[in-house]
Design an enzyme around this catalytic site. Structure first.
Site, PDB file in Angstrom:
ATOM      1  N   CYS A  64      -9.155  -8.458   2.244  1.00 43.25           N
ATOM      2  CA  CYS A  64      -8.243  -7.352   2.512  1.00 43.25           C
ATOM      3  C   CYS A  64      -8.951  -6.110   3.023  1.00 43.25           C
ATOM      4  CB  CYS A  64      -7.472  -6.995   1.256  1.00 43.25           C
ATOM      5  SG  CYS A  64      -5.765  -7.510   1.398  1.00 43.25           S
ATOM      6  N   SER A  75       4.781  -6.990  -0.817  1.00 44.78           N
ATOM      7  CA  SER A  75       4.534  -7.051   0.638  1.00 44.78           C
ATOM      8  C   SER A  75       5.089  -8.357   1.195  1.00 44.78           C
ATOM      9  CB  SER A  75       3.025  -7.046   0.921  1.00 44.78           C
ATOM     10  OG  SER A  75       2.535  -5.752   1.063  1.00 44.78           O
ATOM     11  N   GLY A  76       5.857  -8.242   2.276  1.00 47.53           N
ATOM     12  CA  GLY A  76       6.464  -9.437   2.866  1.00 47.53           C
ATOM     13  C   GLY A  76       5.460 -10.453   3.390  1.00 47.53           C
ATOM     14  N   THR A 124       0.847  -1.204   0.000  1.00 48.38           N
ATOM     15  CA  THR A 124       0.000   0.000   0.000  1.00 48.38           C
ATOM     16  C   THR A 124       0.878   1.248   0.000  1.00 48.38           C
ATOM     17  OG1 THR A 124      -1.729  -1.222   1.133  1.00 48.38           O
ATOM     18  CG2 THR A 124      -1.897   1.159   1.213  1.00 48.38           C
ATOM     19  N   GLN A 160       0.957 -10.449  -5.447  1.00 47.29           N
ATOM     20  CA  GLN A 160       0.505 -11.855  -5.456  1.00 47.29           C
ATOM     21  C   GLN A 160       1.308 -12.710  -6.428  1.00 47.29           C
ATOM     22  OE1 GLN A 160      -1.636 -13.073  -3.337  1.00 47.29           O
ATOM     23  NE2 GLN A 160      -2.574 -11.214  -2.524  1.00 47.29           N
TER      24      GLN A 160
HETATM   25  N1  PLP Z   1      -1.966  -5.469  -3.978  1.00 48.12           N
HETATM   26  C1  PLP Z   1      -2.463  -6.704  -3.932  1.00 48.12           C
HETATM   27  C2  PLP Z   1      -2.621  -7.475  -5.188  1.00 48.12           C
HETATM   28  C3  PLP Z   1      -2.836  -7.266  -2.721  1.00 48.12           C
HETATM   29  O1  PLP Z   1      -3.331  -8.506  -2.671  1.00 48.12           O
HETATM   30  C4  PLP Z   1      -2.687  -6.502  -1.553  1.00 48.12           C
HETATM   31  C5  PLP Z   1      -3.169  -7.045  -0.261  1.00 48.12           C
HETATM   32  O2  PLP Z   1      -4.051  -7.873  -0.231  1.00 48.12           O
HETATM   33  C6  PLP Z   1      -2.143  -5.224  -1.645  1.00 48.12           C
HETATM   34  C7  PLP Z   1      -1.795  -4.728  -2.877  1.00 48.12           C
HETATM   35  C8  PLP Z   1      -1.928  -4.384  -0.404  1.00 48.12           C
HETATM   36  O3  PLP Z   1      -0.940  -4.984   0.377  1.00 48.12           O
HETATM   37  P1  PLP Z   1      -0.653  -4.524   1.883  1.00 48.12           P
HETATM   38  O4  PLP Z   1      -1.943  -4.579   2.593  1.00 48.12           O
HETATM   39  O5  PLP Z   1       0.346  -5.499   2.386  1.00 48.12           O
HETATM   40  O6  PLP Z   1      -0.100  -3.131   1.833  1.00 48.12           O
END
Ligand code: PLP
Length: 715
Positions: free
Chosen positions: A356, A227-228, A87, A207
């Site tokens: 999410c 994202s880790g 994000t 992903q």
């Molecule tokens: N992009 C994708 C494709 C995601 O699946 C996610 C989280 O589900 C994000 C961005 C955002 O990731 P984060 O919440 O780790 O910042």
């Protein structure tokens, strides 16, 4: 300790957990934990310090950066900026590009409306960031969502036609809800063939990492985020890849860390953990990650099991377009909520739509963009595993899916499959029970002592599904009574009375008066109405006189929200100011000091696979409860699904009301409804276990453990 052992030691004490929601987040791998621990214990220096402890930390961090660059095919490790996750990476990219466009305005003095293209199935963070930063920076941009086909693949003609005028293109490599792989090479080819363009290209690689090979530098993209926690590293660590020549403006400034691109002392334990995972990925460490053939093998096992258990299952995308680790499906005739409840009861964690967006169950924008039929979009289940799972875990998952399938089948929840409905005998079905269709439509099944059954239903579209559920229960001869348009009743024969009101039709019935003249309860009647206004009209009408001697249970058909309301007339008023929820700690106290009836209000297909008496018994060391006799010393366990609660209430009408009842369900929502209804309708001291089974089974976390609060006995 192996990953398997690790997950075992961390799972709930009494029910196994099979975590198949890896697209939401993953369990931190022991190797990542170890690396984070080393960073904290042995390498705790500040990477900006110039002494030896600081230099150690710096070299640890740079090791992680190199692993990150290699894992995503970046040509230079300096292009990796560690941050808090995807994000943040999305914000940094959008902010940088928009500031770059502002600079262009200033250079040319020309105010131009810029076009930004993004996939309509992108994670919400992308359109939200675009809108937010365009507003904050006051940049005139036209945001256009790229349409997708029913498989979630971009309309490339659309992209091609818009590209020459586009300043920023945002595309994801793999979709989080469906697992669809977007053919990025096609985008690269379109960008290369668009003469004179200077479109910047952002790739959301979250992903894709660990599931498909990534070669960002050769692809020709400018930015990519990761994202880790989506790949067995902790939450709060991620990175943004920014191509060397791509515009970049830091959003966070201060100490100049990350080469001035993202200030703030680095999250070294997080970077160390993520770096260790990425190293395992690059080196192909078999004991950490499954390879592609093994992932396919796992998917095949899940596909086979799911298809066998649920003959009406449909895959929401063609699986040939997807990474093997994500399965998105809907089952005709079973709502997504029921499926999730059945899976949760056997320990399988999956998500409905996207998890999410903070537990909200709104319809998925991804499935809506794919123009899926409404019932599929509303009832979609996402089952996702990860490369760090083992084949053994998938085998266990398959066995649990079969168990959930059998429980659903035994309770007539799977359409078109003959029931092995051992528990649904005419006797156990007698009385009133709420039946639901997969679209949420409610209907009331009423079976009387003469083995006659009626279905009071108000909605045409769900009737064929409800009929199939009735046939499975052996109730083919059920008479369907419609409220709207009103049923054509032979009132004298059937004992039903039709009451007309201005706002609709009402049906009145004395189900417990047997045909042979043995009154089971002549003082209790059921009233079915289409709406609240209709109920009020009936109660204030001249016909109401006949109700004054009655316990009148009113059911509002098709009430769209929550549980249909049941009301007695005259109402048993209970004070809702008294405390109605009790915590796990208070429950422990109550069990020690009071006789109590525990009501499991989950539906029968849930309680069939996870026994509340066993769970409470071992948690609170209750004497072994004999399920056949249904009582133990001071704790009485009863299974009363919420759909049969009215029947339970009716049966207890003449019983003493001192009984203390504790309602329990999965999350505490249904039990709260049940406790409120019990108080309102039968005046007993009913409580709901706050947080439900989920709280009961929560692992003991020292951070969250509180001193027990004084027990409030709710009086
Ligand atoms: N992009 C994708 C494709 C995601 O699946 C996610 C989280 O589900 C994000 C961005 C955002 O990731 P984060 O919440 O780790 O910042």
């Amino acid at each position: 300790m192996s990953f398997d052992e690790h997950s075992k030691s961390n799972s709930e004490p009494l029910l196994k957990t099979i975590y198949l929601d890896c697209n939401a987040t993953t369990l931190t791998h022991p190797l990542a934990l170890q690396s984070a621990r080393e960073a904290m214990e042995l390498c705790y220096g500040n990477p900006s310090s110039t002494h030896i402890t600081g230099l150690h930390a710096k070299s640890f961090l740079e090791g992680a950066r190199e692993a990150a660059a290699l894992a995503v095919g970046a040509s230079r490790s300096e292009e990796i900026i560690f941050n808090s996750g995807a994000t943040e990476g999305i914000q940094s990219t959008v902010f940088s590009v928009l500031v770059h466009l502002l600079d262009k305005f200033r250079e040319t003095g020309r105010l131009k409306r810029w076009r930004v293209l993004y996939g309509s199935t992108e994670h919400k963070a992308v359109p939200s960031a675009l809108q937010h930063w365009a507003e904050v920076l006051r940049i005139p941009v036209t945001l256009e969502a790229i349409p997708v086909d029913p498989n979630g693949l971009f309309d490339f003609d659309f992209v091609e036609s818009r590209l020459p005028e586009t300043a920023l293109l945002c595309t994801m490599a793999v979709n989080n809800e469906t697992g669809v792989i977007q053919p990025l090479e096609k985008i690269a080819a379109l960008l290369n063939s668009t003469a004179g363009h200077d479109c910047l290209w952002f790739v959301d690689g979250v992903q894709a990492l660990g599931k498909i090979p990534l070669k960002l530098s050769t692809l020709g993209a400018h930015y990519a985020c990761f994202s880790g926690h989506k790949l067995n590293a902790p939450k709060g660590i991620g990175f943004l890849w920014v191509r060397q020549d791509a515009p970049y403006t830091p959003m966070i400034v201060g100490g100049g860390q990350e080469r001035g691109k993202r200030s703030g002392t680095e999250n070294l334990p997080g970077a160390a953990a993520f770096g260790r995972i990425l190293k395992a990925l690059i080196d192909g460490e078999r004991e950490v990650f499954l390879n592609h053939e093994q992932l396919d093998q796992c998917r095949d096992k899940l596909i086979q099991t799911l298809s066998q258990c649920f003959p009406t299952l449909v895959w929401n995308v063609d699986l040939k377009h997807c990474v093997p680790t994500t399965l998105n499906f809907s089952v005709e005739g079973i709502s997504g909520r029921e499926l999730m409840n059945a899976f949760d009861a056997v320990g399988i964690r999956v998500s409905g739509g996207s998890a999410c967006s903070s537990g909200k169950t709104s319809e998925s924008h991804v499935l809506a963009a794919m123009k899926l039929p409404k019932w599929r979009a509303q009832n979609a289940i996402r089952m996702s595993f990860g490369p760090a799972n083992s084949i053994k875990e998938i085998d266990i998952a398959c066995a649990a899916i079969r168990q959930a399938g059998e429980a659903l089948r035994a309770h007539c929840m799977i359409p078109h499959l003959p029931a092995q409905a051992t528990e649904l005998t005419p006797t156990t079905q007698r009385g009133i029970c709420e039946l639901r269709a997969s679209d949420g439509t409610r209907a009331w099944l009423v079976s009387n002592s003469a083995h006659e059954s009626y279905l009071v239903a108000d909605c045409e579209q769900a009737l064929s599904e409800l009929r199939s559920k009735l046939a499975c229960r052996g109730l083919q001869r059920t008479q369907v009574l419609r409220l709207d348009p009103p049923a054509g009743l032979d009132q004298s024969r059937d004992g039903w009375q039709q009451l007309k009101t201005r706002s609709g039709t009402a049906l009145l019935y004395f189900p417990w008066q047997s045909r042979e003249g043995h009154p089971l309860s002549t003082t209790t009647a059921l009233l079915f109405v289409t709406c609240r206004e209709c109920l009020e009209e009936v109660l204030s009408s001249s016909q109401a006189k006949q109700f004054t001697q009655l316990n009148l249970l009113a059911c509002i058909a098709c009430e769209p929200t929550a549980l249909s309301a049941y009301e007695f007339f005259p109402a048993v008023v209970s004070s809702l100011t008294t405390k109605i929820e009790c915590t796990k700690e208070e429950l422990a106290e109550r069990l020690k000091h009071q006789a109590i009836t525990v009501l499991d209000v989950r539906e029968a297909f849930e309680s069939a696979t996870s026994h509340l008496d066993d769970i409470l018994g071992s948690l609170f060391e209750l004497p072994k409860h004999d399920r056949d006799t249904t009582t133990s010393s001071d704790v009485d366990f009863k299974i009363v699904p919420l759909s049969r609660l009215p029947q339970f209430i009716i049966e207890r009408l003449n019983e003493p009301r001192q009984e203390r009842i504790l309602c329990v369900c999965r999350s505490g929502q249904r039990s709260l409804q049940a406790a409120e209804l019990l108080r309102r309708l039968s005046g007993c001291e009913a409580l709901s276990l706050k947080g439900g089974l989920a709280d009961l089974l929560a692992p003991h976390l020292s951070l969250l453990s509180r001193p027990p609060s004084p027990v409030n006995h709710g009086r």
